[in-house]
Design a protein around this motif. Structure first.
Motif, PDB file in Angstrom:
ATOM      1  N   THR A 115      -7.283 -41.840 -29.875  1.00  0.00           N
ATOM      2  CA  THR A 115      -8.769 -41.108 -29.767  1.00  0.00           C
ATOM      3  C   THR A 115      -9.994 -41.876 -29.964  1.00  0.00           C
ATOM      4  O   THR A 115     -10.097 -42.989 -30.113  1.00  0.00           O
ATOM      5  N   LEU A 116     -11.125 -41.004 -29.337  1.00  0.00           N
ATOM      6  CA  LEU A 116     -12.428 -41.635 -29.375  1.00  0.00           C
ATOM      7  C   LEU A 116     -12.696 -42.113 -30.678  1.00  0.00           C
ATOM      8  O   LEU A 116     -13.279 -43.358 -30.862  1.00  0.00           O
ATOM      9  N   GLY A 117     -12.360 -41.224 -31.698  1.00  0.00           N
ATOM     10  CA  GLY A 117     -12.767 -41.716 -33.043  1.00  0.00           C
ATOM     11  C   GLY A 117     -12.070 -42.870 -33.588  1.00  0.00           C
ATOM     12  O   GLY A 117     -12.622 -43.751 -34.313  1.00  0.00           O
ATOM     13  N   GLY A 118     -10.703 -42.833 -33.239  1.00  0.00           N
ATOM     14  CA  GLY A 118      -9.967 -44.095 -33.620  1.00  0.00           C
ATOM     15  C   GLY A 118     -10.570 -45.473 -33.074  1.00  0.00           C
ATOM     16  O   GLY A 118     -10.565 -46.448 -33.835  1.00  0.00           O
ATOM     17  N   TRP A 119     -10.816 -45.229 -31.627  1.00  0.00           N
ATOM     18  CA  TRP A 119     -11.465 -46.470 -30.951  1.00  0.00           C
ATOM     19  C   TRP A 119     -12.542 -47.070 -31.785  1.00  0.00           C
ATOM     20  O   TRP A 119     -13.027 -48.253 -31.778  1.00  0.00           O
ATOM     21  N   LEU A 120     -13.623 -46.084 -32.018  1.00  0.00           N
ATOM     22  CA  LEU A 120     -14.775 -46.266 -32.710  1.00  0.00           C
ATOM     23  C   LEU A 120     -14.572 -46.887 -34.268  1.00  0.00           C
ATOM     24  O   LEU A 120     -15.155 -47.933 -34.774  1.00  0.00           O
ATOM     25  N   ALA A 121     -13.804 -46.342 -34.767  1.00  0.00           N
ATOM     26  CA  ALA A 121     -13.617 -46.746 -36.186  1.00  0.00           C
ATOM     27  C   ALA A 121     -12.683 -48.094 -36.467  1.00  0.00           C
ATOM     28  O   ALA A 121     -13.043 -48.933 -37.320  1.00  0.00           O
ATOM     29  N   THR A 122     -12.198 -48.503 -35.195  1.00  0.00           N
ATOM     30  CA  THR A 122     -11.577 -50.048 -35.482  1.00  0.00           C
ATOM     31  C   THR A 122     -12.216 -50.995 -34.293  1.00  0.00           C
ATOM     32  O   THR A 122     -11.461 -51.890 -34.150  1.00  0.00           O
ATOM     33  N   ARG A 123     -13.147 -50.531 -33.574  1.00  0.00           N
ATOM     34  CA  ARG A 123     -13.850 -51.266 -32.690  1.00  0.00           C
ATOM     35  C   ARG A 123     -12.974 -51.786 -31.645  1.00  0.00           C
ATOM     36  O   ARG A 123     -12.554 -52.958 -31.189  1.00  0.00           O
ATOM     37  N   ALA A 124     -12.255 -50.800 -30.853  1.00  0.00           N
ATOM     38  CA  ALA A 124     -11.219 -51.019 -30.024  1.00  0.00           C
ATOM     39  C   ALA A 124     -11.527 -51.771 -28.975  1.00  0.00           C
ATOM     40  O   ALA A 124     -12.793 -51.679 -28.405  1.00  0.00           O
ATOM     41  N   GLY A 125     -10.760 -52.391 -28.222  1.00  0.00           N
ATOM     42  CA  GLY A 125     -10.973 -53.163 -27.014  1.00  0.00           C
ATOM     43  C   GLY A 125     -10.139 -52.337 -25.799  1.00  0.00           C
ATOM     44  O   GLY A 125      -8.971 -52.045 -26.081  1.00  0.00           O
ATOM     45  N   GLY A 126     -11.068 -52.609 -24.564  1.00  0.00           N
ATOM     46  CA  GLY A 126     -10.442 -51.637 -23.717  1.00  0.00           C
ATOM     47  C   GLY A 126      -9.656 -52.587 -22.626  1.00  0.00           C
ATOM     48  O   GLY A 126      -9.468 -53.718 -22.963  1.00  0.00           O
ATOM     49  N   HIS A 127      -9.135 -52.045 -21.622  1.00  0.00           N
ATOM     50  CA  HIS A 127      -8.523 -52.682 -20.625  1.00  0.00           C
ATOM     51  C   HIS A 127      -9.431 -53.796 -19.516  1.00  0.00           C
ATOM     52  O   HIS A 127      -8.587 -54.863 -19.403  1.00  0.00           O
ATOM     53  N   TYR A 128     -10.497 -53.395 -19.660  1.00  0.00           N
ATOM     54  CA  TYR A 128     -11.665 -54.161 -18.691  1.00  0.00           C
ATOM     55  C   TYR A 128     -11.818 -55.602 -19.397  1.00  0.00           C
ATOM     56  O   TYR A 128     -11.906 -55.637 -20.668  1.00  0.00           O
ATOM     57  N   ALA A 129     -11.658 -56.788 -18.673  1.00  0.00           N
ATOM     58  CA  ALA A 129     -11.601 -57.983 -19.346  1.00  0.00           C
ATOM     59  C   ALA A 129     -13.016 -58.917 -19.587  1.00  0.00           C
ATOM     60  O   ALA A 129     -12.698 -59.892 -20.502  1.00  0.00           O
ATOM     61  N   THR A 130     -13.778 -58.426 -18.850  1.00  0.00           N
ATOM     62  CA  THR A 130     -14.872 -59.598 -19.004  1.00  0.00           C
ATOM     63  C   THR A 130     -16.255 -58.811 -19.232  1.00  0.00           C
ATOM     64  O   THR A 130     -17.166 -59.448 -19.848  1.00  0.00           O
ATOM     65  N   VAL A 131     -16.554 -57.889 -18.664  1.00  0.00           N
ATOM     66  CA  VAL A 131     -17.914 -57.291 -18.791  1.00  0.00           C
ATOM     67  C   VAL A 131     -18.231 -56.841 -19.949  1.00  0.00           C
ATOM     68  O   VAL A 131     -17.438 -56.081 -20.619  1.00  0.00           O
ATOM     69  N   LEU A 132     -19.243 -57.322 -20.584  1.00  0.00           N
ATOM     70  CA  LEU A 132     -19.447 -57.106 -22.323  1.00  0.00           C
ATOM     71  C   LEU A 132     -19.706 -55.530 -22.610  1.00  0.00           C
ATOM     72  O   LEU A 132     -19.153 -54.863 -23.701  1.00  0.00           O
ATOM     73  N   THR A 133     -20.005 -54.872 -21.784  1.00  0.00           N
ATOM     74  CA  THR A 133     -20.053 -53.249 -21.853  1.00  0.00           C
ATOM     75  C   THR A 133     -18.806 -52.759 -21.583  1.00  0.00           C
ATOM     76  O   THR A 133     -18.742 -51.311 -21.663  1.00  0.00           O
ATOM     77  N   LEU A 134     -17.845 -53.250 -21.240  1.00  0.00           N
ATOM     78  CA  LEU A 134     -16.871 -52.639 -21.009  1.00  0.00           C
ATOM     79  C   LEU A 134     -15.263 -53.101 -21.967  1.00  0.00           C
ATOM     80  O   LEU A 134     -14.611 -52.364 -21.998  1.00  0.00           O
ATOM     81  N   THR A 135     -15.695 -54.145 -22.464  1.00  0.00           N
ATOM     82  CA  THR A 135     -14.514 -54.859 -23.232  1.00  0.00           C
ATOM     83  C   THR A 135     -14.282 -54.058 -24.712  1.00  0.00           C
ATOM     84  O   THR A 135     -13.340 -53.518 -25.139  1.00  0.00           O
ATOM     85  N   HIS A 136     -15.353 -53.979 -25.258  1.00  0.00           N
ATOM     86  CA  HIS A 136     -15.449 -53.221 -26.755  1.00  0.00           C
ATOM     87  C   HIS A 136     -15.943 -52.084 -26.670  1.00  0.00           C
ATOM     88  O   HIS A 136     -17.064 -51.798 -25.956  1.00  0.00           O
ATOM     89  N   ILE A 137     -15.844 -51.033 -27.413  1.00  0.00           N
ATOM     90  CA  ILE A 137     -16.012 -49.830 -27.535  1.00  0.00           C
ATOM     91  C   ILE A 137     -17.624 -49.819 -28.017  1.00  0.00           C
ATOM     92  O   ILE A 137     -18.253 -49.106 -27.800  1.00  0.00           O
TER      93      ILE A 137
END
Length: 538
Positions: free
Chosen positions: A202-224
């Motif tokens: 969930t969105l809240g889980g991503w935020l609470a854990t500083r989740a990393g997404g699928h995108y590998a390099t662009v700083l505004t896409l890697t971490h939530i």
């Protein structure tokens, strides 16, 4: 989701588990790699046979409508989805279930639950999708509290407001990834954050854990982190609402305080998130190398080129063979570019040129797609993506067959990567011999930055049924020590939870520990929120 049933003991949906021909093919591959493996299948017990501890508390009448004592609910909320969680569930070792599973419908419900629990000294563990692999949602508290509540935010699942001019949306924290994208699609917008757990987090889980997404390099896409415009957080001391701004230099960021706090400082209920237009142009390629060091250098060159590919994943030879079916001596670099504004073929062409400077070759032509036709991928990239999505299900199938299948991830600077990788492989090899197991360790880069990669290691090893959790724990301890000794981080995007605490305590500067304890005491005076993660009382 078509009426599918969530598994109480393992990953995802019961109907999507590895069975039949897929299970046969999987075990055949394991026997080829590890012929001494005992692959006898073990089955999780029915929930009715778990003999869960009876609930130790009754909710007040005002909250009873939100609460469940259903055994299946309590069992499913006891552990996360790490290897050790799955194995303990398979063995029926569900010893510390939450007493109640509470599902708030409104933010006021969250306030009321925290007020009740603070008054009764009841521990509260915020729960999103339960996909934690670090013990972040586990009530591993013994008798330290009279009762434990799992606060499941799954009913707070709506996109409440969209600002198309600023490209942002106000979103409730309990929304799962697919439901979030479905609601944004009608506005032709996307959050574009796709962790491997996307379907079941969930969105809240991503935020609470500083989740990393699928995108590998662009700083505004890697971490939530960098997609957050503002947060709304309920704490026992009051509700925090930060201001919507594209940026601010007004003191320490209030949002950064709660990002990565894992529910220990408050319950994230809403967030304004930065969105993107949905991509139209895509281009991708798979590049083979004969020398792994040259493959790493090519990846570094791309990371430092300002080309910003969305996908830049280097698979070492073992990872490439096991999960992409590619036999190489130096590994495979999976590249992908996308844009909503312009064709990206020139960027891919330049990235391929950088790879060729380091001996990279393309076994098949690049793929180029736009919105006018069906999307295509290089065959190996498509094979790896399919394996990537099936990995958790296959992990469960192998865990049920006495295999030790787990991952550990980190980040380091480029200059330190060769020594870190060597140290990790040595530590894992020594630990495998100590626990009497044989196996293989793979490595891939999940993210790359101009100053360093995020290596993600996979372990596939033989185990002894009834001992695999202990065997893994010993291996995990050895490789975690090696990561810190080699100047890596204990985690790049899996969070701290309870499993990483010993190493996080060593990595974290002591003044920061003092500040965290002070913040915890101020926001959660009774210390009821997710006790055991991040910091303990002095």
């Amino acid at each position: 989701m078509g009426g599918k049933r969530r598994s109480w003991w393992g990953w995802g949906h019961v109907e999507d588990a590895v069975t039949g021909a897929e299970a046969t093919a999987l075990t055949d591959r394991v026997r080829t790699l590890l012929p001494d493996a005992d692959l006898t299948e073990h089955v999780a017990p029915p929930v009715a046979e778990l003999r869960l501890r009876p609930p130790r508390v009754d909710p007040p009448t005002s909250l009873a409508r939100l609460c469940s004592t259903n055994p299946a609910d309590r069992a499913a909320h006891t552990h996360g989805k790490a290897f050790r969680d799955v194995v303990r569930n398979l063995r029926g070792e569900v010893h510390d279930p939450p007493d109640l599973v509470v599902r708030p419908v409104t933010e006021q419900d969250v306030v009321d639950v925290l007020d009740w629990c603070a008054g009764r000294d009841i521990a509260v563990i915020p729960y999103g999708g339960g996909s934690s692999v670090v013990g972040g949602v586990e009530p591993r508290l013994g008798d330290a509290y009279p009762a434990v509540v799992s606060l499941d935010l799954g009913r707070l699942d709506r996109v409440l407001e969209v600002d198309p001019t600023s490209r942002a949306a106000r979103i409730q924290a309990g929304v799962f990834g697919p439901a979030l994208e479905d609601q944004l699609r009608r506005h032709d917008l996307t959050l574009r954050h796709f962790p491997q757990s996307f379907e079941f987090s969930t969105l809240g889980g991503w935020l609470a854990t500083r989740a990393g997404g699928h995108y590998a390099t662009v700083l505004t896409l890697t971490h939530i982190d960098d997609l957050v415009e503002s947060l709304r957080v309920v704490t026992p001391a009051g509700t925090s609402q930060s201001r919507r701004l594209p940026g601010s230099g007004a003191g320490p960021s209030p949002d950064r305080l709660f990002l990565g706090s894992e529910g220990a400082l408050g319950v994230i209920t809403e967030a304004w998130m930065r969105l993107q237009d949905r991509p139209r142009w895509r281009a991708g390629a798979s590049v083979h190398f004969t020398d792994y060091d040259e493959a790493v250098e090519a990846t570094r060159a791309i990371a430092q080129s300002a080309l910003h590919p969305g996908n830049c994943r280097l698979l070492d030879p073992a990872e490439a063979l096991l999960n992409a079916g590619a036999a190489t001596t130096g590994g495979v670099l999976v590249l992908g570019f996308e844009s909503a504004d312009h064709p990206v073929t020139p960027s891919l062409d330049r990235a391929i040129e950088l790879c060729r400077d380091h001996g990279g070759v393309l076994p098949e032509p690049p793929s180029v797609d736009d919105s006018s036709g069906p999307r295509q991928r290089p065959a190996e990239a498509d094979a790896w993506r399919s394996a990537f999505l099936r990995m958790p299900y296959q992990r469960d199938a192998l865990a049920a067959r006495s295999m030790i299948v787990e991952t550990f991830e980190t980040a380091c600077t480029w200059d330190r990567f060769p020594a870190l990788r060597a140290a990790v492989l040595d530590a894992a090899g020594d630990a495998l011999r100590t626990v009497g197991a044989s196996g293989v360790v793979t490595c891939r880069f999940t993210h790359v930055y101009p100053d360093g990669p995020a290596p993600y290691f996979g372990l596939y090893a033989t185990g002894r049924w009834g001992a695999t959790v202990g065997q893994w724990d010993e291996i995990k301890h050895a490789v975690s020590d090696a990561l810190l000794a080699a100047a890596g981080t204990i985690t790049h995007h899996h969070a701290v939870g309870r499993d990483h605490r010993p190493w996080y305590d060593r990595q974290r500067p002591e003044p920061v520990a003092l500040a965290l304890r002070a913040a915890k005491s101020a926001l959660d005076p009774s210390w009821i929120l997710n006790p055991g993660v991040l910091v303990d009382r002095a």
